[in-house]
Design a protein around this motif. Structure first.
Motif, mmCIF file in Angstrom:
data_model
loop_
_atom_site.group_PDB
_atom_site.id
_atom_site.type_symbol
_atom_site.label_atom_id
_atom_site.label_comp_id
_atom_site.label_asym_id
_atom_site.label_seq_id
_atom_site.Cartn_x
_atom_site.Cartn_y
_atom_site.Cartn_z
ATOM 1 N N PHE A 26 -95.446 70.910 51.941
ATOM 2 C CA PHE A 26 -96.488 70.683 50.994
ATOM 3 C C PHE A 26 -97.839 70.811 51.265
ATOM 4 O O PHE A 26 -98.370 71.546 50.225
ATOM 5 N N LYS A 27 -98.187 71.098 52.367
ATOM 6 C CA LYS A 27 -99.396 71.591 52.712
ATOM 7 C C LYS A 27 -99.697 73.133 52.657
ATOM 8 O O LYS A 27 -100.785 73.731 51.867
ATOM 9 N N ILE A 28 -98.580 73.643 52.805
ATOM 10 C CA ILE A 28 -98.513 75.180 52.391
ATOM 11 C C ILE A 28 -98.450 75.390 50.967
ATOM 12 O O ILE A 28 -99.289 76.368 50.580
ATOM 13 N N TYR A 29 -97.860 74.696 50.169
ATOM 14 C CA TYR A 29 -97.875 74.790 48.799
ATOM 15 C C TYR A 29 -99.329 74.401 48.197
ATOM 16 O O TYR A 29 -99.966 75.309 47.449
ATOM 17 N N MET A 30 -100.077 73.417 48.628
ATOM 18 C CA MET A 30 -101.551 72.999 48.232
ATOM 19 C C MET A 30 -102.466 74.080 48.788
ATOM 20 O O MET A 30 -103.035 74.807 47.854
ATOM 21 N N ASP A 31 -102.097 74.762 49.698
ATOM 22 C CA ASP A 31 -103.109 75.719 50.258
ATOM 23 C C ASP A 31 -102.809 76.986 49.453
ATOM 24 O O ASP A 31 -103.901 77.904 48.973
ATOM 25 N N THR A 32 -101.622 77.170 49.112
ATOM 26 C CA THR A 32 -101.330 78.502 48.456
ATOM 27 C C THR A 32 -102.111 78.147 46.800
ATOM 28 O O THR A 32 -102.528 79.302 46.241
ATOM 29 N N LEU A 33 -101.744 76.994 46.260
ATOM 30 C CA LEU A 33 -102.087 76.769 44.848
ATOM 31 C C LEU A 33 -103.784 76.890 44.817
ATOM 32 O O LEU A 33 -104.192 77.710 43.967
ATOM 33 N N LEU A 34 -104.313 76.410 45.762
ATOM 34 C CA LEU A 34 -106.016 76.638 45.894
ATOM 35 C C LEU A 34 -106.340 77.894 46.034
ATOM 36 O O LEU A 34 -107.291 78.514 45.390
ATOM 37 N N GLU A 35 -105.718 78.668 46.796
ATOM 38 C CA GLU A 35 -105.776 80.366 47.019
ATOM 39 C C GLU A 35 -105.779 80.888 45.782
ATOM 40 O O GLU A 35 -106.631 81.838 45.333
ATOM 41 N N TYR A 36 -104.542 80.810 44.979
ATOM 42 C CA TYR A 36 -104.329 81.495 43.819
ATOM 43 C C TYR A 36 -105.322 81.028 42.503
ATOM 44 O O TYR A 36 -105.574 81.767 41.707
ATOM 45 N N ASP A 102 -90.953 80.198 33.241
ATOM 46 C CA ASP A 102 -92.341 80.294 32.485
ATOM 47 C C ASP A 102 -92.762 81.530 31.957
ATOM 48 O O ASP A 102 -91.910 82.485 32.244
ATOM 49 N N SER A 103 -93.446 81.652 30.592
ATOM 50 C CA SER A 103 -93.759 82.711 29.909
ATOM 51 C C SER A 103 -94.698 83.514 30.522
ATOM 52 O O SER A 103 -94.847 84.895 30.099
ATOM 53 N N LEU A 104 -95.546 83.181 31.581
ATOM 54 C CA LEU A 104 -96.412 84.276 32.102
ATOM 55 C C LEU A 104 -95.820 84.538 33.725
ATOM 56 O O LEU A 104 -95.601 84.053 34.337
ATOM 57 N N ASN A 105 -95.842 86.019 33.505
ATOM 58 C CA ASN A 105 -95.587 86.743 34.662
ATOM 59 C C ASN A 105 -96.473 86.353 36.053
ATOM 60 O O ASN A 105 -95.928 86.219 37.296
ATOM 61 N N LYS A 106 -97.681 86.292 35.724
ATOM 62 C CA LYS A 106 -98.605 85.867 36.955
ATOM 63 C C LYS A 106 -98.293 84.567 37.661
ATOM 64 O O LYS A 106 -98.322 84.477 38.759
ATOM 65 N N ARG A 107 -97.827 83.733 36.878
ATOM 66 C CA ARG A 107 -97.640 82.450 37.266
ATOM 67 C C ARG A 107 -95.950 82.640 37.920
ATOM 68 O O ARG A 107 -95.885 81.758 39.160
ATOM 69 N N ILE A 108 -95.057 83.359 37.553
ATOM 70 C CA ILE A 108 -93.981 83.513 38.153
ATOM 71 C C ILE A 108 -94.008 84.269 39.448
ATOM 72 O O ILE A 108 -93.690 83.713 40.378
ATOM 73 N N ASN A 109 -94.993 85.046 39.569
ATOM 74 C CA ASN A 109 -95.499 85.674 40.792
ATOM 75 C C ASN A 109 -95.950 84.754 42.033
ATOM 76 O O ASN A 109 -95.674 84.735 43.174
ATOM 77 N N PHE A 110 -96.693 83.935 41.677
ATOM 78 C CA PHE A 110 -97.405 82.663 42.369
ATOM 79 C C PHE A 110 -96.091 82.024 42.799
ATOM 80 O O PHE A 110 -96.070 81.559 44.004
ATOM 81 N N LEU A 111 -95.249 81.365 41.967
ATOM 82 C CA LEU A 111 -94.235 80.569 42.330
ATOM 83 C C LEU A 111 -93.306 81.451 43.347
ATOM 84 O O LEU A 111 -92.824 80.510 44.303
ATOM 85 N N LYS A 112 -93.078 82.702 43.151
ATOM 86 C CA LYS A 112 -92.161 83.480 43.975
ATOM 87 C C LYS A 112 -92.963 83.353 45.623
ATOM 88 O O LYS A 112 -92.461 83.333 46.567
ATOM 89 N N GLU A 113 -94.371 83.393 45.463
ATOM 90 C CA GLU A 113 -94.926 83.429 46.653
ATOM 91 C C GLU A 113 -94.803 82.054 47.374
ATOM 92 O O GLU A 113 -94.694 82.049 48.847
ATOM 93 N N VAL A 114 -95.046 81.036 46.611
ATOM 94 C CA VAL A 114 -94.942 79.806 47.105
ATOM 95 C C VAL A 114 -93.410 79.665 47.795
ATOM 96 O O VAL A 114 -93.318 79.082 49.143
ATOM 97 N N GLY A 115 -92.492 80.056 47.110
ATOM 98 C CA GLY A 115 -91.258 79.917 47.470
ATOM 99 C C GLY A 115 -90.918 80.676 48.882
ATOM 100 O O GLY A 115 -90.188 80.211 49.706
ATOM 101 N N ALA A 116 -91.421 81.880 49.015
ATOM 102 C CA ALA A 116 -91.596 82.787 50.086
ATOM 103 C C ALA A 116 -92.217 82.016 51.352
ATOM 104 O O ALA A 116 -91.573 81.839 52.388
ATOM 105 N N ARG A 117 -93.421 81.188 51.125
ATOM 106 C CA ARG A 117 -94.005 80.717 52.110
ATOM 107 C C ARG A 117 -93.502 79.480 52.689
ATOM 108 O O ARG A 117 -93.507 79.188 53.872
#
Length: 240
Positions: A26-36, A102-117
């Motif tokens: 969850f900390k990694i998720y939050m940090d990635t969310l704030l970064e993006y 999601d209909s926006l590819n940039k959000r999908i790319n963010f989610l993929k990054e969260v999933g990887a991290r």
């Protein structure tokens, strides 16, 4: 208040346990969310404590619904945005096979990054409009559970979400205080789309004054072939 305690004590009040590894995710998720969020619009909430309460705990309240307690469910989050409620649920319930649409590819790319991290397995990231994916045989009527915390009205959400559900599956829809009036507004959509409201679960989110509702809607018959209608039509001409 310490962020770990917000999750551990908040979830404990719901009789849910959380591991140290899950806390770290969850900390990694939050940090990635704030970064993006510095370069794209993902959330208006940037205070860490509010992210933990209004995003994480709010999303995890779905785990209180009995229909989500079966092991190995196949679920899709329609209009997932920044990953709510799907990623918090997936962190706590890795057994769930989760698709995030999601209909926006940039959000999908963010989610993929969260999933990887955070190391999410059995996760699919789907860039599509709900109307298009819901008409695709690969996704149509393939899921046990459909999740949505989207802001559209219930008649519109039902047309977006019900086509993904298997007969006998459940749409778990997070709504605010106006949930009961939205159900009244959605009577036609429920009937047309082969769905039935099972119950409404009221939820108090710990450490907030938020009172939310979870609608649990069952798919009782197959979606008629002419639904969902073409992209844009459900929101312009809702089934009311």
């Amino acid at each position: 208040m310490e962020l770990d305690k917000i999750l551990s004590q908040g979830l404990s009040s719901w009789n849910i346990d959380i591991t140290e590894n899950q806390q770290n995710n969850f900390k990694i998720y939050m940090d990635t969310l704030l970064e993006y969020n510095k370069v794209m619009n993902l959330t208006a909430i940037e205070d860490p404590e509010e992210i933990y309460t209004k995003h994480f705990l709010d999303s995890l309240s779905c785990l209180l619904v009995d229909e989500l307690k079966t092991v190995g469910l196949k679920a899709i989050d329609v209009g997932t945005g920044a990953g709510f409620p799907s990623i918090p649920i997936k962190i706590m319930r890795p057994d769930i096979k989760m698709t995030m649409l999601d209909s926006l590819n940039k959000r999908i790319n963010f989610l993929k990054e969260v999933g990887a991290r955070v190391g999410l397995d059995n996760a699919e990231y789907l860039h599509s409009r709900a109307e298009d994916a819901g008409s695709n045989p690969k996704y149509r009527e393939q899921y046990d559970i459909v999740l949505s915390r989207a802001v559209a009205s219930l008649p519109v959400l039902l047309e977006y979400c019900s086509p993904f559900l298997k007969k006998g599956g459940y749409f778990i829809c997070q709504k605010g205080p106006a949930a009961k009036s939205e159900v009244e507004q959605a009577k036609k959509a429920l009937a047309v789309l082969g769905c039935s409201l099972e119950y409404i679960k009221e939820i108090d989110i710990p450490y907030t004054d938020l009172n939310h509702n979870i609608l649990v809607i069952k798919k009782i018959s197959n979606t008629p072939k002419n639904y969902p209608r073409k992209a844009g039509k459900p929101s312009k001409e809702p089934l009311i």
